[in-house]
Structure formats: C-alpha cells, structure tokens
Design a protein around this motif. Structure first.
Motif, PDB file in Angstrom:
ATOM      1  N   ARG A 282      32.026  15.355  32.230  1.00  0.00           N
ATOM      2  CA  ARG A 282      31.841  16.717  31.261  1.00  0.00           C
ATOM      3  C   ARG A 282      31.881  17.522  31.653  1.00  0.00           C
ATOM      4  NH1 ARG A 282      25.113  15.790  32.585  1.00  0.00           N
ATOM      5  NH2 ARG A 282      25.335  17.816  31.434  1.00  0.00           N
ATOM      6  N   ASP A 285      34.678  17.790  29.250  1.00  0.00           N
ATOM      7  CA  ASP A 285      35.416  17.760  27.449  1.00  0.00           C
ATOM      8  C   ASP A 285      34.643  19.470  27.556  1.00  0.00           C
ATOM      9  OD1 ASP A 285      35.116  15.033  27.593  1.00  0.00           O
ATOM     10  OD2 ASP A 285      33.095  14.887  27.519  1.00  0.00           O
ATOM     11  N   VAL A 286      33.949  20.285  28.512  1.00  0.00           N
ATOM     12  CA  VAL A 286      33.546  21.570  27.963  1.00  0.00           C
ATOM     13  C   VAL A 286      34.866  22.019  28.331  1.00  0.00           C
ATOM     14  CG1 VAL A 286      32.037  23.606  28.618  1.00  0.00           C
ATOM     15  CG2 VAL A 286      30.883  20.912  28.872  1.00  0.00           C
ATOM     16  N   ASP A 287      35.678  21.654  28.897  1.00  0.00           N
ATOM     17  CA  ASP A 287      37.213  22.752  29.360  1.00  0.00           C
ATOM     18  C   ASP A 287      38.099  22.224  27.609  1.00  0.00           C
ATOM     19  OD1 ASP A 287      36.514  23.765  31.487  1.00  0.00           O
ATOM     20  OD2 ASP A 287      37.438  22.068  32.357  1.00  0.00           O
ATOM     21  N   GLN A 288      37.692  20.802  27.109  1.00  0.00           N
ATOM     22  CA  GLN A 288      38.202  21.126  25.638  1.00  0.00           C
ATOM     23  C   GLN A 288      37.772  21.647  24.943  1.00  0.00           C
ATOM     24  OE1 GLN A 288      40.663  18.145  26.180  1.00  0.00           O
ATOM     25  NE2 GLN A 288      41.650  18.511  24.364  1.00  0.00           N
ATOM     26  N   GLU A 289      36.906  21.836  24.519  1.00  0.00           N
ATOM     27  CA  GLU A 289      36.173  22.404  23.637  1.00  0.00           C
ATOM     28  C   GLU A 289      36.462  24.248  24.112  1.00  0.00           C
ATOM     29  OE1 GLU A 289      33.908  22.071  21.430  1.00  0.00           O
ATOM     30  OE2 GLU A 289      34.596  20.065  21.090  1.00  0.00           O
ATOM     31  N   LEU A 290      36.527  24.802  24.847  1.00  0.00           N
ATOM     32  CA  LEU A 290      36.705  25.373  25.148  1.00  0.00           C
ATOM     33  C   LEU A 290      38.625  26.333  25.312  1.00  0.00           C
ATOM     34  CD1 LEU A 290      36.122  26.812  29.232  1.00  0.00           C
ATOM     35  CD2 LEU A 290      34.991  28.550  26.905  1.00  0.00           C
ATOM     36  N   LYS A 292      40.134  24.745  22.427  1.00  0.00           N
ATOM     37  CA  LYS A 292      40.009  24.183  20.875  1.00  0.00           C
ATOM     38  C   LYS A 292      39.656  25.699  20.647  1.00  0.00           C
ATOM     39  CE  LYS A 292      38.569  19.709  19.609  1.00  0.00           C
ATOM     40  NZ  LYS A 292      37.360  19.192  19.496  1.00  0.00           N
ATOM     41  N   ILE A 293      38.385  26.315  20.592  1.00  0.00           N
ATOM     42  CA  ILE A 293      37.991  27.516  20.418  1.00  0.00           C
ATOM     43  C   ILE A 293      38.758  29.303  20.576  1.00  0.00           C
ATOM     44  CG2 ILE A 293      36.114  29.421  20.939  1.00  0.00           C
ATOM     45  CD1 ILE A 293      34.604  27.298  21.517  1.00  0.00           C
ATOM     46  N   GLN A 296      41.328  28.731  18.499  1.00  0.00           N
ATOM     47  CA  GLN A 296      40.705  29.384  16.585  1.00  0.00           C
ATOM     48  C   GLN A 296      40.898  30.821  17.025  1.00  0.00           C
ATOM     49  OE1 GLN A 296      36.927  27.934  16.283  1.00  0.00           O
ATOM     50  NE2 GLN A 296      37.631  26.192  15.695  1.00  0.00           N
TER      51      GLN A 296
END
Ligand code: PEP
Ligand code: MN
Length: 362
Positions: A282, A285-290, A292-293, A296
């Motif tokens: 988990r 996954d959160v680090d992956q989102e971080l 991506k953000i 951006q």
C-alpha cells in the motif's frame, strides 16, 4: 549484554553477536582512584556492563575546566580491567595519548567528536596505530558532515585497523533545543549504508545532555536497531568534574536498562510477514501517486516558467514563496503532519522548481 566471556571473538564480532544492547558504561572523566573504582564496582554488580569507559584526557570546549588527570589515571583503568575482567576504553586525541594507552594496556580506544572533525589529528592517531590491531570506536564529528566521519573510518582502515566501531553522539546546533546535541539519526542510517559491517553504538549521554532525557534517546537507538549504548555513569553525578548534568548513578542506569524496550531486528513469523508485505504494497501505491502528482506539479512549473519568460517577468517572487510556504505548513499541520517536515519539503520542491524555470541543471 554482558557478552565478554567469549574472549576469542574480536570486539567487533562480540558487539555484533551480543544480545542487544552491547553496553559500555563509566564516568565521563576518571577523577580519582576512588571514584573510578567505586563506579566500576557498582556497575560490575549490575551484571549488565560489557565494557568500562572513562575519559583520561578531556577535550573541554572552553579553557579553565577540568581537563582530565592524564597518564596517572590509566593505572586506575587497568585496575578495573584486572579486578573485574572488564575491557576498558578511553579517548585518544593525539599520538602521545595512543602511546600511553598501548603501554598501559587499555583494550579499546575511542576518537572523540572534536577530533573526528580534524583529519590531521585523525591521521596522526592512525599513524601511531600502524601495526597494532586494537579496536577503535569513532564518534561522529561535532558538526554534521558525513565525509569527516567516513574519512576518519577510512584513515584507520588504511593503516590496517580491522576492528572499527562507530559512535553516534549527536551534533552541535546553535539553536537551543531540549537536547544538548541534535541526534542526527540520519547520519547513523547513512553510515550503515556505507559500512554495513561496522557496528553503531549510541551515546545517549552526549545527545541528551540531561539525565532525564537519556531513556528516550536510548529508546530511539533501540528502535533504529543500533548495536549498543555508551552511557556515562558516576557514583556521585551531581559532583562530577565534567558533564555532571548528564551522568547517571549506576542504580539509575540499571533502572533504565530494565525499562528499555529492545525489539528484535526482524520476525520470521509468516502472518507477520504477510501483513507487513500488504502494508508495504500500500505504501508503494501511495508513493507511486506522490510521484505522479509531483510530476504534474513540475509540468505546471515549466508552463509557468515559459509564460513568465514570454512576458518578461522574473522567476523568483519572494512574496509568492512566503505565502506558499506558510499556506502549505498550515494545511499540513491541520492534517496532523509535522510542521518542520512540510516546511523542508516545500523549500526543497520550491528550490527545484526555480531551478527548472531558470533551466539550471540539477
Ligand atoms: C566523552 O565521551 O566524554 C566525550 C568527550 O565525548 P564527545 O567527544 O562525544 O564530546
Ligand atoms: Mn562526557
């Protein structure tokens, strides 16, 4: 603890194989024979101490304080060694200290924080040890420069010292804080990465600077899986000639050790491993989102950079920077995040954002 019965193992193997924490204890300074022997006796009675320490030459920041007894105090250390069958260690800061310790039969030497900062003195000590295989414990430098700590280790390795340990004792800070020295735990983690086989001992006395804070520092050291503790202990701490506020009575050290929670380095249990694996997935996954953000954000930074350039507007605007930092810190704090972490995180993000806009390579 109390693992010294296996004299055939090298000290470093003993520290690495000991039940944690490997414990070094003794007064900040050897003041007189009675104080050294009484402290050693009370510590020995605890049955938990693996090595006895006492400073013989004291590096005092300001002149006029007690600067140690010097060579005559080495005899008291040797008396402790012989009477209790405990190895003894002291601080060396130059070649004469080394020579005197080797002559007296001191088992282990340590290099203090005010010496690790000085490559000339480190090299002088290392040269004095050529051809001698005595264990050397190297304290982190008094200011947080990893290169000096690593460099000192390399200087001892290059003269053939094979038994090397490290001691984390925190770093000086100009800011006032509850601790005398900032622990800088990240330095221990970084050192472990460079030298996985070198044991790291925590000196909670010089980190805390105050006896009431020593147990919590020991707790963090154990949480970080450090290998040992070097704790200052004195029969009569209030009347100690150096570091009076941070020394513990042997009975207080005993209590601290009885309450210390020492965790296992790992746990092979399969349900523990499965649950930990799930939680780590988990986090991944959160680090992956971080990431991506963050990406951006940098796309927007480039767009703003081009827009400013086209409109001949400067990149760095101080007011926007302060507003941004303040806003992010407020929101982060409301969410329960650490204020200093958010501050440092956005300072870093902003620094790289300005670099992207100015097209400085990074
Ligand atoms: C000490 O251990 O007493 C000492 C002087 O330590 P440091 O070099 O960490 O200040
Ligand atoms: Mn001290």
């Amino acid at each position: 603890m109390n693992s010294l019965k296996t004299a055939s193992l090298s000290l470093i193997d003993q520290i690495n194989n000991a039940e944690k924490p490997f414990l070094i204890a003794g007064p900040c300074s050897a003041e007189n024979r009675k104080q050294v022997l009484e402290t050693a006796d009370q510590l020995f009675q605890l049955g938990k101490v693996d090595m006895f320490r006492a400073g013989v030459w004291k590096p005092r920041t300001r002149p006029g304080n007690f600067e140690g007894i010097g060579i005559p105090a080495l005899d008291w250390l040797i008396e402790v060694k012989e009477k209790y069958n405990l190895p003894v260690c002291t601080e060396v800061a130059n070649a004469q200290h080394v020579e005197a310790c080797l002559k007296a039969g001191v088992d282990v030497l340590w290099v203090g924080a005010r010496t690790t900062v000085n490559p000339f003195f480190v090299q002088e000590i290392a040269n004095a040890l050529k051809g001698v295989d005595i264990p050397v414990l190297i304290k982190n430098p008094i200011h947080a420069e990893m290169g000096l700590w690593i460099g000192a280790i390399e200087r001892f390795q290059s003269v053939g010292i094979t038994q090397i340990g490290a001691i984390i004792r925190g770093c000086h800070s100009f800011e006032s804080a509850p601790y005398r020295n900032q622990p800088r735990w990240e330095m221990a983690i970084e050192l472990k990465r460079s030298f996985p086989d070198i044991p790291i001992i925590c000196d909670p006395s010089h980190i805390a600077g105050n006896r009431a804070l020593i147990p919590e520092v020991c707790g963090v050291a154990m949480d970080l899986d450090l290998d040992g503790l070097m704790v200052e202990a004195h029969v009569d701490p209030d009347n100690a000639l150096s570091d009076a506020k941070q020394q513990l009575k042997p009975s207080e050290l005993d209590e601290l050790l009885s309450n210390l929670v020492v965790h296992a380095s790992d746990c092979a249990d399969s349900s523990f491993q499965n649950k930990l694996g799930d939680l780590r997935n988990r986090i991944d996954d959160v680090d992956q989102e971080l990431l991506k953000i963050l990406n951006q954000r940098f796309d927007l930074i480039k767009e703003i950079g081009n827009y400013k350039r086209d409109n001949k507007v400067s990149i760095f605007q101080l007011k926007r920077y302060y507003d941004l930092l303040e806003g992010r810190v407020d929101v982060g704090e409301e969410m329960g995040l650490n204020k200093k972490m958010i501050q440092e995180l956005f300072e870093l993000i902003h620094k790289y954002s300005v670099m992207v806009q100015t097209k400085i390579k990074y």
